[in-house]
Design a protein around this motif. Sequence first.
Motif, PDB file in Angstrom:
ATOM      1  N   THR A  34       0.823  -1.219   0.000  1.00 60.16           N
ATOM      2  CA  THR A  34       0.000   0.000   0.000  1.00 60.16           C
ATOM      3  C   THR A  34       0.859   1.273   0.000  1.00 60.16           C
ATOM      4  O   THR A  34       0.412   2.318  -0.450  1.00 60.16           O
ATOM      5  CB  THR A  34      -0.960   0.056   1.210  1.00 60.16           C
ATOM      6  OG1 THR A  34      -0.189   0.055   2.421  1.00 60.16           O
ATOM      7  CG2 THR A  34      -1.917  -1.104   1.202  1.00 60.16           C
ATOM      8  N   ARG A  39       3.016   6.505  -2.553  1.00 60.69           N
ATOM      9  CA  ARG A  39       4.152   7.016  -3.314  1.00 60.69           C
ATOM     10  C   ARG A  39       3.712   7.535  -4.680  1.00 60.69           C
ATOM     11  O   ARG A  39       4.223   8.544  -5.172  1.00 60.69           O
ATOM     12  CB  ARG A  39       5.195   5.907  -3.501  1.00 60.69           C
ATOM     13  CG  ARG A  39       5.976   5.603  -2.243  1.00 60.69           C
ATOM     14  CD  ARG A  39       6.815   4.336  -2.379  1.00 60.69           C
ATOM     15  NE  ARG A  39       7.545   4.090  -1.147  1.00 60.69           N
ATOM     16  CZ  ARG A  39       8.751   4.607  -0.878  1.00 60.69           C
ATOM     17  NH1 ARG A  39       9.372   5.332  -1.784  1.00 60.69           N
ATOM     18  NH2 ARG A  39       9.329   4.365   0.267  1.00 60.69           N
ATOM     19  N   ARG A 108      -6.214   9.288   2.187  1.00 58.66           N
ATOM     20  CA  ARG A 108      -6.383   7.958   2.770  1.00 58.66           C
ATOM     21  C   ARG A 108      -7.742   7.372   2.372  1.00 58.66           C
ATOM     22  O   ARG A 108      -7.848   6.201   2.044  1.00 58.66           O
ATOM     23  CB  ARG A 108      -6.235   8.001   4.299  1.00 58.66           C
ATOM     24  CG  ARG A 108      -4.956   8.696   4.772  1.00 58.66           C
ATOM     25  CD  ARG A 108      -4.588   8.324   6.182  1.00 58.66           C
ATOM     26  NE  ARG A 108      -4.180   6.930   6.246  1.00 58.66           N
ATOM     27  CZ  ARG A 108      -2.959   6.480   5.977  1.00 58.66           C
ATOM     28  NH1 ARG A 108      -2.000   7.305   5.642  1.00 58.66           N
ATOM     29  NH2 ARG A 108      -2.698   5.194   6.041  1.00 58.66           N
ATOM     30  N   ARG A 129       1.112   0.963   6.954  1.00 55.49           N
ATOM     31  CA  ARG A 129       1.243   1.550   8.285  1.00 55.49           C
ATOM     32  C   ARG A 129      -0.021   1.342   9.125  1.00 55.49           C
ATOM     33  O   ARG A 129       0.036   1.351  10.350  1.00 55.49           O
ATOM     34  CB  ARG A 129       1.496   3.070   8.180  1.00 55.49           C
ATOM     35  CG  ARG A 129       2.701   3.478   7.368  1.00 55.49           C
ATOM     36  CD  ARG A 129       3.991   3.056   8.050  1.00 55.49           C
ATOM     37  NE  ARG A 129       5.181   3.583   7.360  1.00 55.49           N
ATOM     38  CZ  ARG A 129       5.639   3.116   6.211  1.00 55.49           C
ATOM     39  NH1 ARG A 129       5.042   2.103   5.624  1.00 55.49           N
ATOM     40  NH2 ARG A 129       6.726   3.636   5.660  1.00 55.49           N
ATOM     41  N   ASP A 130      -1.157   1.191   8.441  1.00 51.92           N
ATOM     42  CA  ASP A 130      -2.458   1.155   9.129  1.00 51.92           C
ATOM     43  C   ASP A 130      -3.298  -0.027   8.681  1.00 51.92           C
ATOM     44  O   ASP A 130      -4.513   0.025   8.736  1.00 51.92           O
ATOM     45  CB  ASP A 130      -3.224   2.448   8.816  1.00 51.92           C
ATOM     46  CG  ASP A 130      -3.580   2.553   7.332  1.00 51.92           C
ATOM     47  OD1 ASP A 130      -2.857   1.952   6.502  1.00 51.92           O
ATOM     48  OD2 ASP A 130      -4.579   3.215   6.994  1.00 51.92           O
ATOM     49  N   ARG A 179      10.727  10.516   8.482  1.00 57.34           N
ATOM     50  CA  ARG A 179       9.495   9.830   8.068  1.00 57.34           C
ATOM     51  C   ARG A 179       8.834   9.113   9.243  1.00 57.34           C
ATOM     52  O   ARG A 179       7.621   9.120   9.386  1.00 57.34           O
ATOM     53  CB  ARG A 179       9.809   8.830   6.967  1.00 57.34           C
ATOM     54  CG  ARG A 179       9.662   9.451   5.608  1.00 57.34           C
ATOM     55  CD  ARG A 179       9.276   8.511   4.535  1.00 57.34           C
ATOM     56  NE  ARG A 179      10.144   7.383   4.356  1.00 57.34           N
ATOM     57  CZ  ARG A 179       9.711   6.209   3.958  1.00 57.34           C
ATOM     58  NH1 ARG A 179       8.427   6.022   3.735  1.00 57.34           N
ATOM     59  NH2 ARG A 179      10.548   5.211   3.792  1.00 57.34           N
ATOM     60  N   ASP A 183       5.096   9.866  10.234  1.00 54.60           N
ATOM     61  CA  ASP A 183       4.096   8.802  10.082  1.00 54.60           C
ATOM     62  C   ASP A 183       3.475   8.426  11.426  1.00 54.60           C
ATOM     63  O   ASP A 183       2.326   8.008  11.494  1.00 54.60           O
ATOM     64  CB  ASP A 183       4.720   7.551   9.428  1.00 54.60           C
ATOM     65  CG  ASP A 183       5.179   7.812   7.996  1.00 54.60           C
ATOM     66  OD1 ASP A 183       4.783   8.854   7.433  1.00 54.60           O
ATOM     67  OD2 ASP A 183       5.937   6.993   7.456  1.00 54.60           O
ATOM     68  N   ARG A 186       1.160  11.800  12.970  1.00 53.38           N
ATOM     69  CA  ARG A 186       0.023  12.394  12.271  1.00 53.38           C
ATOM     70  C   ARG A 186      -1.290  11.965  12.910  1.00 53.38           C
ATOM     71  O   ARG A 186      -1.359  10.950  13.607  1.00 53.38           O
ATOM     72  CB  ARG A 186       0.039  11.996  10.788  1.00 53.38           C
ATOM     73  CG  ARG A 186      -0.285  10.539  10.595  1.00 53.38           C
ATOM     74  CD  ARG A 186      -0.298  10.141   9.139  1.00 53.38           C
ATOM     75  NE  ARG A 186      -0.591   8.733   9.022  1.00 53.38           N
ATOM     76  CZ  ARG A 186       0.015   7.896   8.189  1.00 53.38           C
ATOM     77  NH1 ARG A 186       0.960   8.329   7.380  1.00 53.38           N
ATOM     78  NH2 ARG A 186      -0.336   6.636   8.153  1.00 53.38           N
TER      79      ARG A 186
HETATM   80  O1   DC Z   1       6.013   1.635   2.964  1.00 51.71           O
HETATM   81  P1   DC Z   1       6.529   2.822   2.209  1.00 51.71           P
HETATM   82  O2   DC Z   1       7.828   3.339   2.756  1.00 51.71           O
HETATM   83  O3   DC Z   1       6.601   2.567   0.730  1.00 51.71           O
HETATM   84  O4   DC Z   1       5.425   3.982   2.418  1.00 51.71           O
HETATM   85  C1   DC Z   1       5.603   5.287   1.947  1.00 51.71           C
HETATM   86  C2   DC Z   1       4.820   6.268   2.826  1.00 51.71           C
HETATM   87  O5   DC Z   1       3.424   6.064   2.663  1.00 51.71           O
HETATM   88  C3   DC Z   1       5.088   6.150   4.312  1.00 51.71           C
HETATM   89  O6   DC Z   1       6.064   7.084   4.741  1.00 51.71           O
HETATM   90  C4   DC Z   1       3.763   6.422   4.968  1.00 51.71           C
HETATM   91  C5   DC Z   1       2.748   6.189   3.899  1.00 51.71           C
HETATM   92  N1   DC Z   1       1.917   5.007   4.126  1.00 51.71           N
HETATM   93  C6   DC Z   1       0.799   5.151   4.910  1.00 51.71           C
HETATM   94  O7   DC Z   1       0.568   6.221   5.449  1.00 51.71           O
HETATM   95  N2   DC Z   1      -0.060   4.105   5.078  1.00 51.71           N
HETATM   96  C7   DC Z   1       0.193   2.909   4.508  1.00 51.71           C
HETATM   97  N3   DC Z   1      -0.670   1.912   4.692  1.00 51.71           N
HETATM   98  C8   DC Z   1       1.355   2.736   3.722  1.00 51.71           C
HETATM   99  C9   DC Z   1       2.212   3.805   3.558  1.00 51.71           C
END
Ligand code: DC
Length: 224
Positions: A34, A39, A108, A129-130, A179, A183, A186
């Motif tokens: 995701t 990105r 989101r 992340r979520d 980051r 992350d 927020r």
């Molecule tokens: O996993 P990644 O480093 O490719 O993710 C890039 C950015 O996207 C990360 O800094 C936070 C965001 N992200 C997010 O908020 N929720 C997700 N489910 C995946 C990534």
Amino acid sequence: MIHHAIAIDGPGGAGKSTIAKELAKQLSFIYIDTGAMYRTIGLFAARNRVSGKNVQGVISLLPYITLEIRFIDGAQHMFLNGEDVSDKIRTEEASIYASDVSAIPAVRTFLLEQQRAFAKSSNVIMDGRDIGTVVLPDADLKIFLTASSEARARRRFLEQKAKGLDVTYEEVLEALKLRDRQDSSREAAPLKAADDAVIVDTTEWDLETSIAMVRRLVKERLDV
Ligand code: DC
């Protein structure tokens, strides 16, 4: 038909995508990254010279974005308005744009239904992340994969060197910490472990050990 879902969350560089990809192959599940979706939105903002922190600006771009995930030889490719951007979203600039736009609730929401739809139609391993907290709260197994920031920066640094990118370890470490902070702090779906997630710390492990440990958790929980 009931589908299985495995959620893997954690900070950048913890090995989520490498481990999830390998597991998906072993289990014949679909792997959904995701972060690549955030990105891609970040890349679109950068190309249109809209700062990732410009909330209204980014929101006004959303109607012009069609995101598509296609699987080519089993690998996930991201398409932005028909263009394969899979490599272009892997730069440090794209990382920070992704982190910036991902803090915008409308972004989101824009991605949420698409992410959930994958889990309705297939067995999935999804990383982000979520995923365990918001996207797939009913996942069969939730893993929170983490490692010290130094270990994560070292891995990311070596990865980028191998790709021929001109970066220093210190730059990578700084970018990663920035980051992490963004992350986790927020308001909208911050990076955090779900209450029922298994915390897996890979600081001291090599990739093979990490994969084996996660594979064992999957076997215990899903019997696959
Ligand atoms: O996993 P990644 O480093 O490719 O993710 C890039 C950015 O996207 C990360 O800094 C936070 C965001 N992200 C997010 O908020 N929720 C997700 N489910 C995946 C990534």
